[in-house]
Design a protein around this motif. Sequence first.
Motif, PDB file in Angstrom:
ATOM      1  N   VAL A  78      -4.288   0.470  -9.235  1.00 13.56           N
ATOM      2  CA  VAL A  78      -4.771  -0.773  -8.618  1.00 13.56           C
ATOM      3  C   VAL A  78      -3.659  -1.811  -8.692  1.00 13.56           C
ATOM      4  CG1 VAL A  78      -6.464  -2.641  -8.719  1.00 13.56           C
ATOM      5  CG2 VAL A  78      -7.149  -0.298  -9.310  1.00 13.56           C
TER       6      VAL A  78
ATOM      7  N   CYS B 249      -2.435  -5.843  -7.430  1.00 15.82           N
ATOM      8  CA  CYS B 249      -2.436  -7.133  -6.736  1.00 15.82           C
ATOM      9  C   CYS B 249      -0.981  -7.559  -6.691  1.00 15.82           C
ATOM     10  CB  CYS B 249      -3.291  -8.170  -7.462  1.00 15.82           C
ATOM     11  SG  CYS B 249      -5.033  -7.741  -7.583  1.00 15.82           S
TER      12      CYS B 249
ATOM     13  N   LYS C 271     -13.464   3.797  -6.909  1.00 13.34           N
ATOM     14  CA  LYS C 271     -13.266   2.428  -6.441  1.00 13.34           C
ATOM     15  C   LYS C 271     -12.559   2.492  -5.088  1.00 13.34           C
ATOM     16  CE  LYS C 271     -11.137  -1.977  -7.773  1.00 13.34           C
ATOM     17  NZ  LYS C 271     -10.306  -2.672  -8.786  1.00 13.34           N
TER      18      LYS C 271
ATOM     19  N   ASN D 106     -14.117  -4.906  -3.372  1.00 10.14           N
ATOM     20  CA  ASN D 106     -13.758  -3.785  -4.249  1.00 10.14           C
ATOM     21  C   ASN D 106     -14.968  -3.196  -4.976  1.00 10.14           C
ATOM     22  OD1 ASN D 106     -14.133  -5.978  -5.914  1.00 10.14           O
ATOM     23  ND2 ASN D 106     -12.422  -5.539  -7.240  1.00 10.14           N
TER      24      ASN D 106
ATOM     25  N   SER E  11     -17.272  -0.529  -6.830  1.00 10.36           N
ATOM     26  CA  SER E  11     -16.821   0.514  -7.749  1.00 10.36           C
ATOM     27  C   SER E  11     -18.016   1.181  -8.410  1.00 10.36           C
ATOM     28  CB  SER E  11     -15.897  -0.073  -8.820  1.00 10.36           C
ATOM     29  OG  SER E  11     -16.587  -1.042  -9.601  1.00 10.36           O
TER      30      SER E  11
ATOM     31  N   GLU F  76     -10.573  -0.277  -2.218  1.00  9.65           N
ATOM     32  CA  GLU F  76     -10.137  -1.664  -2.005  1.00  9.65           C
ATOM     33  C   GLU F  76      -8.958  -1.706  -1.043  1.00  9.65           C
ATOM     34  OE1 GLU F  76      -8.923  -5.553  -4.716  1.00  9.65           O
ATOM     35  OE2 GLU F  76      -8.506  -3.526  -5.456  1.00  9.65           O
TER      36      GLU F  76
ATOM     37  N   HIS G   9     -11.555  -2.471 -15.602  1.00  4.82           N
ATOM     38  CA  HIS G   9     -10.228  -3.093 -15.615  1.00  4.82           C
ATOM     39  C   HIS G   9      -9.336  -2.335 -16.600  1.00  4.82           C
ATOM     40  CE1 HIS G   9     -11.799  -7.210 -14.005  1.00  4.82           C
ATOM     41  NE2 HIS G   9     -11.598  -6.331 -13.044  1.00  4.82           N
TER      42      HIS G   9
ATOM     43  N   SER H 296       0.827  -1.209   0.000  1.00  2.00           N
ATOM     44  CA  SER H 296       0.000   0.000   0.000  1.00  2.00           C
ATOM     45  C   SER H 296       0.856   1.251   0.000  1.00  2.00           C
ATOM     46  CB  SER H 296      -0.952  -0.003   1.201  1.00  2.00           C
ATOM     47  OG  SER H 296      -0.239   0.026   2.419  1.00  2.00           O
TER      48      SER H 296
ATOM     49  N   SER I 286      -6.308  -0.480  -3.910  1.00  3.55           N
ATOM     50  CA  SER I 286      -6.624   0.537  -4.914  1.00  3.55           C
ATOM     51  C   SER I 286      -6.566   1.913  -4.255  1.00  3.55           C
ATOM     52  CB  SER I 286      -8.029   0.327  -5.496  1.00  3.55           C
ATOM     53  OG  SER I 286      -8.156  -0.937  -6.107  1.00  3.55           O
ATOM     54  N   ARG I 287      -6.052   2.897  -5.008  1.00  2.00           N
ATOM     55  CA  ARG I 287      -5.994   4.266  -4.513  1.00  2.00           C
ATOM     56  C   ARG I 287      -6.282   5.241  -5.651  1.00  2.00           C
ATOM     57  NH1 ARG I 287      -6.163   1.782  -0.407  1.00  2.00           N
ATOM     58  NH2 ARG I 287      -4.638   1.767   1.313  1.00  2.00           N
TER      59      ARG I 287
ATOM     60  N   ASN J 155      -4.089  -6.852  -2.183  1.00  2.43           N
ATOM     61  CA  ASN J 155      -4.952  -6.175  -3.158  1.00  2.43           C
ATOM     62  C   ASN J 155      -5.275  -4.786  -2.631  1.00  2.43           C
ATOM     63  OD1 ASN J 155      -5.813  -8.832  -4.766  1.00  2.43           O
ATOM     64  ND2 ASN J 155      -5.979  -9.249  -2.580  1.00  2.43           N
TER      65      ASN J 155
ATOM     66  N   MET K 114      -6.359   6.641 -11.017  1.00  4.03           N
ATOM     67  CA  MET K 114      -6.416   5.509 -10.094  1.00  4.03           C
ATOM     68  C   MET K 114      -5.294   4.531 -10.381  1.00  4.03           C
ATOM     69  SD  MET K 114      -9.520   2.699  -9.680  1.00  4.03           S
ATOM     70  CE  MET K 114      -9.289   2.045 -11.357  1.00  4.03           C
TER      71      MET K 114
END
Length: 334
Positions: free
Chosen positions: A188, A190, A297, A290, A292, A299, A173, A123, A201-202, A199, A186
Amino acid sequence: MNSFALARLRAWMKNQGFERFFVQQPENFAWLTGGGDNTVVTFRPVAAWLEVTPETVRLHASQIEAERLLDEETPGLEVLRYPWYSPPAPQGPCDLEHDLTPLRLVLSPEEQARYRALGREASMALGESLRFADPGWSEYDLAGAISEELLAKGIQPLVLLVAGEERLFRYRHPIPTRRPLGRLFMGVVCGRRHGLIANVSRLRSFGHSEAASLHTQVCQVEAAALDASRPGATLGEVLEQIRLAYGRMGRAEEFENHHQGGLTGYKSREVLARPGNPTRLEVGMALAWNPSLPGAKVEDTFLLGETGLENLTHDPTWPTLEVAGRLRPGVLEG
């Protein structure tokens, strides 16, 4: 070796009546070896496999990979080498035909400790990349920066999505392109290390007028999922709460436009939450929801503990907002 995992596998083998079992799938190889990697090309094809009996574990590896695997991935195991030009097939039941996912879902204390370190670093790597980004960058530029930060920490980006302002409202995606980031973008990730996958997302905004309101809405949907994620609940029951939350905000159609997450661990989605899924949540399982909307989004990766959910991907340097009594990542402004 992961003694916790090996004991679970051997108990399962006994129940199945198997005197030996071959483990090839990268997620199972990592699980059994405590984080070892049996691949060279990401995930497929495998370069080695394990032969497990009630008393022994042996490594089958190509002549190319045997020494490295013994030195760096599976020290101490007996190894059977095969020619690189003539790989044999496992002679017996294996995880290509028997799904071991249910055995992997509850994580041992050692696995949980590895996950905490991975989640924190993944993160922060993503957050640092977004902080450094500029609206004039391309999505490729940001993807490269994220990859650099992750790989410097030994984290392999299995999934890396980037969307700038133009594409964030169109695709769930968004594989990175040459398009500019613009006022809202954004990242994302994994990210995989020692077999486990974080996993996260920011989003970052440079004065985008809709960013804050859209983010608040997805956090409200996520709150319904997190509130419902309790030991004994099924994935299907949690998913129904997510569906209802979309409906309450007048966005019922968005439930259909992207999956909502589920159980995670040695795969980014160990068990994807689908309507009616009967998988029951247990202490020691990891979750990544997650929800959205077009343009938003949220996560993180959570561990289900005795006293509730622990956010494994919390970044103490990222701005937060309080939603339903929890601190959740906000949209970084400016």
